[in-house]
Design a protein around this motif. Sequence first.
Motif, mmCIF file in Angstrom:
data_model
loop_
_atom_site.group_PDB
_atom_site.id
_atom_site.type_symbol
_atom_site.label_atom_id
_atom_site.label_comp_id
_atom_site.label_asym_id
_atom_site.label_seq_id
_atom_site.Cartn_x
_atom_site.Cartn_y
_atom_site.Cartn_z
ATOM 1 N N LEU A 128 0.814 -1.212 0.000
ATOM 2 C CA LEU A 128 0.000 0.000 0.000
ATOM 3 C C LEU A 128 0.851 1.267 0.000
ATOM 4 C CD1 LEU A 128 -2.727 -1.164 2.534
ATOM 5 C CD2 LEU A 128 -3.121 -0.560 0.141
ATOM 6 N N ARG A 129 2.158 1.097 -0.185
ATOM 7 C CA ARG A 129 3.104 2.224 -0.225
ATOM 8 C C ARG A 129 3.013 3.075 1.037
ATOM 9 N NH1 ARG A 129 2.330 -0.390 -4.487
ATOM 10 N NH2 ARG A 129 2.831 0.354 -6.596
ATOM 11 N N MET A 130 2.875 2.401 2.187
ATOM 12 C CA MET A 130 2.843 3.093 3.473
ATOM 13 C C MET A 130 4.210 2.953 4.134
ATOM 14 S SD MET A 130 -0.899 1.881 4.946
ATOM 15 C CE MET A 130 -0.830 2.961 6.386
ATOM 16 N N ASP A 131 4.803 4.059 4.512
ATOM 17 C CA ASP A 131 6.092 4.027 5.191
ATOM 18 C C ASP A 131 5.951 3.253 6.503
ATOM 19 O OD1 ASP A 131 8.176 5.336 7.212
ATOM 20 O OD2 ASP A 131 8.909 5.659 5.168
ATOM 21 N N LYS A 132 6.979 2.494 6.854
ATOM 22 C CA LYS A 132 6.916 1.657 8.056
ATOM 23 C C LYS A 132 6.716 2.470 9.334
ATOM 24 C CE LYS A 132 11.969 1.422 8.524
ATOM 25 N NZ LYS A 132 13.141 0.510 8.557
ATOM 26 N N SER A 133 7.044 3.771 9.291
ATOM 27 C CA SER A 133 6.874 4.616 10.471
ATOM 28 C C SER A 133 5.408 4.778 10.850
ATOM 29 C CB SER A 133 7.491 5.996 10.227
ATOM 30 O OG SER A 133 6.815 6.677 9.181
ATOM 31 N N PHE A 134 4.504 4.553 9.883
ATOM 32 C CA PHE A 134 3.074 4.694 10.168
ATOM 33 C C PHE A 134 2.608 3.677 11.204
ATOM 34 C CE2 PHE A 134 3.102 7.303 6.447
ATOM 35 C CZ PHE A 134 2.007 8.143 6.572
ATOM 36 N N ALA A 135 3.302 2.569 11.309
ATOM 37 C CA ALA A 135 2.890 1.523 12.253
ATOM 38 C C ALA A 135 2.922 2.022 13.689
ATOM 39 C CB ALA A 135 3.790 0.294 12.101
ATOM 40 N N GLU A 136 3.799 2.956 13.993
ATOM 41 C CA GLU A 136 3.933 3.456 15.359
ATOM 42 C C GLU A 136 3.268 4.814 15.560
ATOM 43 O OE1 GLU A 136 4.903 1.399 17.567
ATOM 44 O OE2 GLU A 136 5.310 -0.037 15.956
ATOM 45 N N ARG A 137 2.609 5.305 14.539
ATOM 46 C CA ARG A 137 1.868 6.566 14.686
ATOM 47 C C ARG A 137 0.459 6.282 15.198
ATOM 48 N NH1 ARG A 137 2.651 10.105 9.314
ATOM 49 N NH2 ARG A 137 1.163 11.418 10.464
#
Length: 254
Positions: A133-142
């Motif tokens: 989904l072209r989501m940066d891995k940092s989104f997981a912790e947001r």
Amino acid sequence: MSVLEIKDLHVSVETDQGTKQILRGVDLIINEGEIHAIMGPNGSGKSTLAYTIAGHPKYHVDSGSILLDGAEVLTMTVDERARAGLFLAMQYPVEIPGVTVTNFLRTAKTAIDGEAPAIRTWIKDVRESMVKLRMDKSFAERNVNEGFSGGEKKRNEILQLELLKPKFAVLDETDSGLDVDALKIVSEGVNRAKENTGLGLLLITHYTRILRYIKPDFVHVFVDGRIAEQGGPELADRLEDEGYDRFLTETPVG
């Protein structure tokens, strides 16, 4: 084969001016693996149908039935509907401060399946879905949707769809606010979910552009709380050319 069946559904809502009837007898059958697109002008009741299926307390079912594999959905609580296999991708996803995307997804998966997913497999699945989904891995912790752009919120909805694996999903104008690139990415995610799980899909939209990427089996024209006409994908092309004016002067047929 799983089936979601809506029978003669009438729904009203309380307004400042009193009770207002929104849905006026909706009949619709969605089989496992089918894609049904609902199109119609503003205020025709499309989102009311979506939120009624999901169990929003604002909407009062006056009569009718919603059956999922023969079980009455209307007697289920919202969480019971989710566990039974229903999913709603909201038009305006809400922010959840203090809850990270990772915690939200795993808590939801545990609640739906009745047991927590194995950590190693779960982390792998989440990472793979985010990459697609072209989501940066940092989104997981947001925090969920906090500070997300419109496109990022919609990708997060489809991330949930892919990981929670419902039987039937209602996408309420998921294409609104998306640029062309984001629309393609979101559509690819929906198509993957369908291919991998046999997902049945109710896709609510104003425009045909998302239907170029998510090909509907059936198109239903929604006017004044009813289905005024239904057909195949060619009906969407006709709506693109002609608009809804002719339906606004005709009597709905079902």
